[in-house]
Motif scaffolding. Structure first.
Motif, PDB file in Angstrom:
ATOM      1  N   LEU A   1       0.525  -1.521  -0.207  1.00  0.00           N
ATOM      2  CA  LEU A   1      -0.025  -0.153   0.014  1.00  0.00           C
ATOM      3  C   LEU A   1       0.326   1.190  -0.177  1.00  0.00           C
ATOM      4  CD1 LEU A   1      -2.981  -0.631   2.940  1.00  0.00           C
ATOM      5  CD2 LEU A   1      -2.890  -1.608   0.478  1.00  0.00           C
ATOM      6  N   ASP A   2      -0.022   2.025  -0.416  1.00  0.00           N
ATOM      7  CA  ASP A   2       1.114   3.962  -0.622  1.00  0.00           C
ATOM      8  C   ASP A   2       1.065   3.715   0.651  1.00  0.00           C
ATOM      9  OD1 ASP A   2       1.959   5.961  -1.117  1.00  0.00           O
ATOM     10  OD2 ASP A   2       0.999   6.275  -3.190  1.00  0.00           O
TER      11      ASP A   2
ATOM     12  N   ALA B   1       0.707   7.954   1.460  1.00  0.00           N
ATOM     13  CA  ALA B   1      -0.107   8.504   0.951  1.00  0.00           C
ATOM     14  C   ALA B   1      -1.910   9.057   2.026  1.00  0.00           C
ATOM     15  CB  ALA B   1      -0.872   8.162  -0.490  1.00  0.00           C
TER      16      ALA B   1
ATOM     17  N   SER C   1      -4.066  -5.661   2.436  1.00  0.00           N
ATOM     18  CA  SER C   1      -2.571  -5.494   1.535  1.00  0.00           C
ATOM     19  C   SER C   1      -2.631  -6.968   1.280  1.00  0.00           C
ATOM     20  CB  SER C   1      -1.259  -4.965   3.337  1.00  0.00           C
ATOM     21  OG  SER C   1      -1.306  -5.328   4.206  1.00  0.00           O
TER      22      SER C   1
ATOM     23  N   GLU D   1      -2.290  -5.111  -6.074  1.00  0.00           N
ATOM     24  CA  GLU D   1      -3.655  -4.477  -6.687  1.00  0.00           C
ATOM     25  C   GLU D   1      -2.909  -2.439  -6.012  1.00  0.00           C
ATOM     26  OE1 GLU D   1      -7.531  -5.695  -8.298  1.00  0.00           O
ATOM     27  OE2 GLU D   1      -7.057  -6.896  -6.597  1.00  0.00           O
ATOM     28  N   THR D   2      -1.689  -2.722  -5.934  1.00  0.00           N
ATOM     29  CA  THR D   2      -1.359  -1.335  -4.771  1.00  0.00           C
ATOM     30  C   THR D   2      -2.122  -0.356  -4.846  1.00  0.00           C
ATOM     31  OG1 THR D   2       0.899  -1.814  -4.537  1.00  0.00           O
ATOM     32  CG2 THR D   2      -0.058   0.663  -4.280  1.00  0.00           C
ATOM     33  N   LYS D   3      -2.772   0.186  -6.041  1.00  0.00           N
ATOM     34  CA  LYS D   3      -3.765   1.338  -6.191  1.00  0.00           C
ATOM     35  C   LYS D   3      -4.942   1.234  -5.711  1.00  0.00           C
ATOM     36  CE  LYS D   3      -4.623   5.161  -9.388  1.00  0.00           C
ATOM     37  NZ  LYS D   3      -5.066   5.064 -10.721  1.00  0.00           N
ATOM     38  N   LYS D   4      -6.078   0.580  -5.924  1.00  0.00           N
ATOM     39  CA  LYS D   4      -6.675   0.390  -5.626  1.00  0.00           C
ATOM     40  C   LYS D   4      -7.047  -0.272  -3.890  1.00  0.00           C
ATOM     41  CE  LYS D   4      -9.145  -1.856  -9.275  1.00  0.00           C
ATOM     42  NZ  LYS D   4     -10.507  -3.307  -9.856  1.00  0.00           N
TER      43      LYS D   4
ATOM     44  N   THR E   1      -4.809   0.496  -1.476  1.00  0.00           N
ATOM     45  CA  THR E   1      -4.056   2.051  -1.121  1.00  0.00           C
ATOM     46  C   THR E   1      -5.981   2.511  -1.123  1.00  0.00           C
ATOM     47  OG1 THR E   1      -2.554   1.991  -1.755  1.00  0.00           O
ATOM     48  CG2 THR E   1      -2.935   3.958  -1.279  1.00  0.00           C
ATOM     49  N   GLU E   2      -6.595   2.919  -2.461  1.00  0.00           N
ATOM     50  CA  GLU E   2      -7.607   3.600  -2.121  1.00  0.00           C
ATOM     51  C   GLU E   2      -8.572   2.825  -1.012  1.00  0.00           C
ATOM     52  OE1 GLU E   2      -9.153   6.705  -3.341  1.00  0.00           O
ATOM     53  OE2 GLU E   2      -6.900   6.061  -3.835  1.00  0.00           O
TER      54      GLU E   2
ATOM     55  N   LYS F   1      -7.915   3.894   2.469  1.00  0.00           N
ATOM     56  CA  LYS F   1      -8.358   4.927   2.448  1.00  0.00           C
ATOM     57  C   LYS F   1     -10.355   5.037   3.305  1.00  0.00           C
ATOM     58  CE  LYS F   1      -5.603   8.068  -0.781  1.00  0.00           C
ATOM     59  NZ  LYS F   1      -5.121   8.271  -1.832  1.00  0.00           N
TER      60      LYS F   1
ATOM     61  N   THR G   1     -10.878  -5.683  -4.065  1.00  0.00           N
ATOM     62  CA  THR G   1     -10.859  -4.670  -3.057  1.00  0.00           C
ATOM     63  C   THR G   1     -11.864  -4.368  -2.737  1.00  0.00           C
ATOM     64  OG1 THR G   1     -10.606  -3.406  -4.669  1.00  0.00           O
ATOM     65  CG2 THR G   1      -8.408  -4.624  -4.167  1.00  0.00           C
TER      66      THR G   1
END
Lengths: 555, 258
Positions: A21-22, A25, A104, A110-113, A115-116, A119, B36
């Motif tokens: 994960l980011d 961010a 995670s 799928e790092t982007k999704k 991370t969303e 959030k 996800t």
């Protein structure tokens, strides 16, 4: 109440979260959320350094809500709650956000999704945290007595260890005699000590110990109540023995898988390892050509696990065979030899002694024919025909069929194979998620004798903590009835699984009241009250709705 | 129905602490990967999930809701999950009645040892919601709002909460006279009552701002004028509405009290 000042700590968990994960961010994102006054990342929030940062931030930033976004509340909530408490913050003003086990680790590509998602989860956590209220913990007395279920080596060792600390122990064994699986075993590696002697010594110690009551040919019929005060009924023949226990230890062991219908198994010339040990013990062993087959009924569809002890058992028995009959030829047909740790010595010695190892693949398993075992040797690339007088099948240990029933009684989980599932594989290996219940030995997973004994001491040690303290702190997650809103309709009283809510006559009329000591906090009443007069502490309607609202709103 | 381009379903899950949440953690420990889309709210018991909270989620545009509890017989709180079962099954049927696909609400049981099963259930449910598309596929937004709001209020009513939550006892143990209730008959009564409460609430919401004629109400609630009138007469008798003026020949009704 004063305005919420929320601090958000985002854990990298080394690379477990940080690698997928980011995290920076997430920290930035948290800063922009309502009432968040502080946000920070930690390499490991649960490390002393991380905990210190939490304590400092509570003091310096005047935080009155703390959020840790990391692993799972099921393992780490007590730690972080305690840290808040140490810093003077009520532990129930702490909120956990699970971005590892449920983010995670399950969205590694799928790092982007992911991370969303994290959030969203943090936003939901903040929304809930803003509405959290301090709670007073409830103390429950713990009876200084234990129920140990299972009289094998693990159960006996655990019972003795507890009794030696001065606690009363009731040891329940389903068979006529104590001893468990060891009753049938022969010599134990590495001491070559006699299994029966080992348990004989334990049984004598138990018989001498005044703190232990042994009930054999007995089964647990019923367990009611909760941690600290279990009301147990043990059935022995036609008689019921009711007693109270503060804690429960599960040491019910496992049993050997009987390979009915496999490799010509008939219990005479084709036997299991356990049956071989009985032959050796009773001096009935007489064979020149022995073929052992490993992984029979294990590591395949439906029983997908390695039983861990069978390779060592096979080697130890093979060595004993050579001692008895130096002319004997022993073949071991294996998929992978698992003689971990110091047991590697045993493997080396076995090779030196001339035991022959043949690797087979599960696609081409050996076949037992009349007087000969056929096996395709993976290394030679050709089929061998091995004459035999005796075939020994190494079968896995399997869970007792009634472990499921016991699990339901105690509200503890079993895994897909019926073995009991610990609270956490690394952090709480001998506990259950349900406090007050512990486990040791092969009930958990196939274990060697020395592992079982070590676990038994560990479980005894874990179980004696609440008994020594004499009390435990129960979560104050209970129902509360709003006296103004309640109309005394009695629906809650009718449906409460614990009879923990009662309608009473008061000067204001009929009004329901929670019996806090009996309430377990499920919330069934709260979710059904026609007047919405019932609130669940720490799981209030508003707190849950707030999470739904901010999730739906989006960022 | 074909999959919608770029549609990312928003899915909410209610997981019980002891079984399904633990199963979800195990999926993580075992690294079973799944989509996800799911966001989880942990509850101590699935029996904590008030059907009105599920409706709140749909009202706000969540595309799918999963409620996962312990397997029957395994509930940490003895019988909490049986209440969950009765409530959620009722709500599923009720959703269908008001025009929301019942597939959007999913109920199942996951034990602490079923990490892989959890991952599979989430994957299957996410794919299903992908297929049936966003919630706005079921109904246009203004209708969706009005209907879900009325459904929520219907399920908040005393009588409904008794009917939904006493179901289990009435089947298992019988009523105060010891008579066991026939399940089909009970369901019939329950859903008739639910629909009546629902219609009543739709009418109430349509006249909460200003007085409306029967025709206007019928248009706003997509009910027939006859149904509206039948409801209004009962509601007038119980003091929920009153005639507040006449527009030509049509009386206008207004809401009384709250």
């Amino acid at each position: 109440m004063e305005e919420a000042r929320v601090g958000v700590f985002v854990c990298r968990c080394g690379t477990n979260i940080g690698g997928f994960l980011d995290v920076p961010a997430l920290v930035e994102y948290a800063k922009g959320l309502p009432n968040v006054v502080y946000s920070k990342e930690n390499l490991y929030t649960c490390s002393e350094a991380g905990l210190t940062e939490i304590r400092q931030a509570i003091a310096e930033q005047k935080l009155n809500r703390v959020i840790v976004a990391s692993c799972t509340p099921r393992t780490h909530e007590p730690l972080f709650r305690n840290t808040c408490k140490e810093a003077g913050l009520n532990p129930y003003l702490f909120e956990f956000v699970n971005i590892r086990d449920q983010c995670s680790w399950v969205h590694m590509q799928e790092t982007k999704k992911a991370t969303e998602k994290a959030k969203d989860l943090i936003r939901m956590g903040v929304a809930r945290a803003r509405l959290l209220e301090p709670q007073e913990e409830i103390e429950v007395e713990v009876a200084p007595s234990a129920l140990v279920i299972g009289g094998g080596i693990a159960g006996m060792t655990c019972a003795l260890s507890l009794a030696d600390r001065g606690f009363e122990v009731t040891l329940v064994e389903r068979e006529k005699k104590l001893g468990g699986l060891l009753k049938d075993l022969y010599k134990l590696y590495p001491t070559q000590g006699d299994a029966v002697e080992l348990i004989g010594a334990k049984i004598r110690e138990i018989e001498k110990n005044r703190n232990i009551e042994v009930l054999t040919s007995a089964t647990v019929k019923e367990i009611k109540g909760f941690f600290g005060n279990y009301d147990v009924t043990v059935k022995q023949g036609e008689k019921d023995f009711p007693f109270r226990a503060g804690v429960v230890v599960i040491a019910t062991g496992a049993e050997e898988f009987k390979p009915v219908g496999m490799y010509g198994y008939e219990g005479k010339n084709v036997v299991t390892q356990l049956e071989l040990e009985r032959m050796l013990k009773e001096n009935k062993f007489n064979a020149n050509n022995v073929v052992m087959i490993q992984c029979v009924g294990a590591r395949n569809e439906g029983r997908n696990y390695c039983s861990r002890v069978c390779c060592m058992t096979a080697l130890n028995n093979a060595m004993i065979i050579l001692e008895r009959n130096p002319k004997a030829q022993v073949f071991t047909l294996y998929r992978d030899m698992q003689t971990y740790g110091f047991y590697e010595d045993l493997y080396r010695k076995a090779r030196e002694k001339g035991i022959i190892f043949v690797k087979y693949s599960p696609e081409r398993p050996p076949a037992v024919d009349e007087g000969v075992v056929k096996v395709f040797d993976e290394f030679l690339g050709e089929e061998l025909r091995l004459p035999y007088n005796l075939v020994v099948l190494s079968t896995p240990m399997v869970a007792h069929p009634d472990s499921k029933e016991l699990a339901q009684m105690l509200k503890v989980p079993v895994d897909e194979y019926g073995f009991f599932l610990e609270a956490h594989v690394k952090l709480r290996p001998l506990d259950f998620a349900t406090d007050g219940v512990y486990l040791c030995g092969s009930a958990h997973w196939p274990s060697t004798v020395s592992e079982s004994i070590a676990q038994a001491y560990g479980a005894a040690s874990r179980a004696s903590i609440p008994m020594s303290r004499r009390h435990v702190v129960a979560e104050p997650i209970v129902s509360v009835v709003d006296q103004e809103k309640c109309i005394g309709c009695g629906l809650c009283e009718m449906i409460c699984p614990f009879k923990a809510i009662r309608v009473e006559e008061t000067p204001k009329g009929r009004i329901a009241r929670t019996i806090t000591a009996s309430c377990k906090g499920c919330g069934v009443c709260g979710a059904s009250c026609p007047q919405r007069a019932i609130t669940m502490r720490h799981f209030k309607d508003e707190q849950m709705l707030a999470e739904v609202v901010v999730l739906a709103e989006g960022k | 129905m074909s999959q919608q381009e770029g549609f990312e379903p928003r899915i909410l899950g209610f997981l019980c602490n002891w079984c399904s949440y633990a199963g979800a953690d195990l999926a993580g420990v075992s690294r079973f990967q799944y989509p996800t889309n799911l966001r989880v709210i942990r509850v101590m018991c699935s029996g904590r999930v008030d059907p009105t909270l599920v409706l709140e989620a749909f009202m706000r545009g969540i595309d799918g809701v999963m409620v996962l509890g312990c397997h029957p017989g395994d509930c940490h709180y003895i019988s909490g999950n049986y209440y969950t079962e009765r409530r959620i099954i009722t709500l599923q049927k009720f959703l269908e009645i008001i025009g929301v696909r019942q597939d959007r609400l999913f109920l199942d049981w996951v034990s602490a040892g079923e990490g892989e099963r959890f991952a599979n259930l989430v994957r299957d449910f996410t794919e299903k919601i992908m297929k049936i598309g966003p919630l706005s596929n079921d109904l246009p937004p203004y209708q969706l709002q009005a209907r879900l709001l009325a459904a929520r209020d219907a399920l908040s009513q005393q009588r409904m909460r008794w009917l939904v939550n006493r179901e289990k006892e009435l089947w298992d143990e019988g009523n105060v006279f010891g008579e066991k209730v026939d399940q089909d008959e009970f369901n019939k009564v329950k859903f008739e009552a639910l629909v009546r409460e629902y219609e009543k609430n739709r009418i109430l919401h349509s006249i909460s701002d200003k007085a409306q004629s029967v025709k206007e109400i019928a248009k706003a609630t997509d009910m027939t004028p006859r149904e509206v009138l039948r409801n209004l007469i009962v509601m007038e008798q119980s003091g929920l509405v009153t005639v507040s003026g006449i527009d030509g020949v049509s009386p206008k009704y207004r809401r009384l009290g709250g």
